[in-house]
Motif scaffolding. Structure first.
Motif, PDB file in Angstrom:
ATOM      1  N   PHE A  11      66.083  33.032 -17.485  1.00  0.00           N
ATOM      2  CA  PHE A  11      65.892  33.414 -18.891  1.00  0.00           C
ATOM      3  C   PHE A  11      64.922  34.580 -18.992  1.00  0.00           C
ATOM      4  O   PHE A  11      65.045  35.441 -19.841  1.00  0.00           O
ATOM      5  N   TRP A  42      66.380  37.796 -21.823  1.00  0.00           N
ATOM      6  CA  TRP A  42      65.663  38.878 -21.141  1.00  0.00           C
ATOM      7  C   TRP A  42      66.011  38.920 -19.660  1.00  0.00           C
ATOM      8  O   TRP A  42      65.857  39.958 -19.015  1.00  0.00           O
TER       9      TRP A  42
ATOM     10  N   ASP B  14      58.711  29.552 -28.699  1.00  0.00           N
ATOM     11  CA  ASP B  14      59.236  30.891 -28.978  1.00  0.00           C
ATOM     12  C   ASP B  14      60.665  30.797 -29.490  1.00  0.00           C
ATOM     13  O   ASP B  14      61.462  29.991 -28.995  1.00  0.00           O
ATOM     14  N   LEU B  77      59.031  35.756 -31.188  1.00  0.00           N
ATOM     15  CA  LEU B  77      59.738  35.965 -29.914  1.00  0.00           C
ATOM     16  C   LEU B  77      58.737  36.004 -28.767  1.00  0.00           C
ATOM     17  O   LEU B  77      57.596  36.427 -28.942  1.00  0.00           O
ATOM     18  N   SER B  78      59.190  35.611 -27.568  1.00  0.00           N
ATOM     19  CA  SER B  78      58.302  35.668 -26.400  1.00  0.00           C
ATOM     20  C   SER B  78      58.103  37.114 -25.938  1.00  0.00           C
ATOM     21  O   SER B  78      57.113  37.439 -25.297  1.00  0.00           O
ATOM     22  N   LYS B  79      59.056  37.971 -26.263  1.00  0.00           N
ATOM     23  CA  LYS B  79      58.989  39.402 -25.927  1.00  0.00           C
ATOM     24  C   LYS B  79      59.403  40.200 -27.149  1.00  0.00           C
ATOM     25  O   LYS B  79      60.215  39.730 -27.937  1.00  0.00           O
TER      26      LYS B  79
ATOM     27  N   LYS C  79      49.543  30.579 -25.430  1.00  0.00           N
ATOM     28  CA  LYS C  79      49.564  30.956 -26.855  1.00  0.00           C
ATOM     29  C   LYS C  79      48.196  30.664 -27.440  1.00  0.00           C
ATOM     30  O   LYS C  79      47.532  29.728 -27.006  1.00  0.00           O
TER      31      LYS C  79
END
Lengths: 158, 158, 158
Positions: A11, A42, B14, B77-79, C79
């Motif tokens: 992922f 990603w 996320d 979002l994580s990115k 986080k």
């Protein structure tokens, strides 16, 4: 279920996680396993071609595709990225330690005939087409993943 | 061990990882699997109610609970989050591609009777109570997770 | 395959993920499982000694080793880290809720004889030596991981 089959969902598109994924996959393949890697979200960036590819994309898709890194050489680290310095240093450390680079690890994966599958849904979301990806990658959905995973004895997600 | 059972630990809160988790879970359920999702740590935010809930919390718990996003509509979002712009764009791309939104994916998961379990330990750490979570979520600990995982043939962690 | 064996790859060095990993591992062990944890990449930082260790390192390795946190007390959150305030608050919340700290969870893991393995390749990349790690950690490579995973019924990666 076959004790010689493994699957890996990739992922993440971070250099460090990509390296870990390919070291696991190549290690399993070297031990005689059939390994299937599923690239999603990603993670698709790991198997993008380095060159720009002309594909029909919506403006939004073009934006995502345009901002994401193209291929193994351009990935960042999940930690200590330092605006791109981290990856440069990590690559150097790996070379010094005679550890294969990510590009080499991908090459080894192909030589070992590891099956690489790109997630069709993620490709649509991120605006990527088959032409964007390196050769030899299949495109499939979640059902295909579970067909492989159901037959494997180790299934991981990175 | 039952080849028609799957579990998924959802640690991350996320948006992108939550979407991946529900696509996997819904796909497996559509193929006839009993699927159990375990929400732990930030993953609990995915199944929070969108409205503010009055619950007795210590000041520290109130701080954590107050700063964390409430539910599927508010995740980042994580990115490429870009201070909240990334999620907006990703939702639009998904809608254009006729891919269900996270809220819809959660609804589908419920219709498919996917078991959703919230980790009791994490809830205490982050100051969340049963009232904070959407309907139909069970609360249990790590022992319950392994009871499910021991009987499943694919166990993933996101 | 043995239904009483579990493995966990700990890739992440984030406090929250480390806590989740040890809660899972300790829970499984308490239920009578043989548990093996593989620490790789940033996950190695979880099992570093807190004190500075004199080891021969290349300048680049010294840089990585010098910048990474030494041990369970110094990890950040994935986080809401807030430059180190997040971990302080999370530790306090956990203490208030009578949940073991990460250091205590590691101690419990040892008492339960959980096997801890450090990934040799990652150690080279990040410039870590056996002396950098807490006592009782074995060092091995990917082949060893799959020997354990092939015999386990639940294999996770954090």
């Amino acid at each position: 279920m076959d004790p010689n089959k493994k699957t890996l969902i990739v992922f993440s598109g971070d250099l460090d996680k990509a390296i870990a994924a390919f070291i696991l996959a190549n290690g399993a393949a070297a031990m005689g396993n059939d390994v299937t890697m599923f690239f999603t979200f990603w993670g698709l960036n790991i198997i993008r071609r380095p060159e720009k590819v002309r594909v029909k994309r919506s403006p939004l898709q073009a934006m995502f595709a345009g901002m994401m890194p193209r291929g193994a050489q351009r990935l960042g680290l999940s930690k200590m990225n330092f605006a791109g310095l981290g990856p440069v240093l990590m690559k150097r450390v790996m070379r010094n330690a005679n550890i294969s680079s990510l590009s080499e690890l991908i090459e080894i994966a192909r030589e070992q005939e590891i099956t690489m599958v790109a997630c069709s849904t993620s490709m649509e979301v991120l605006g990527l087409a088959k032409e964007d990806l390196i050769d030899g990658v299949e495109i499939a959905g979640v059902a295909t993943y579970f067909e492989y995973a159901d037959n494997a004895n180790v299934n991981l997600m990175v």
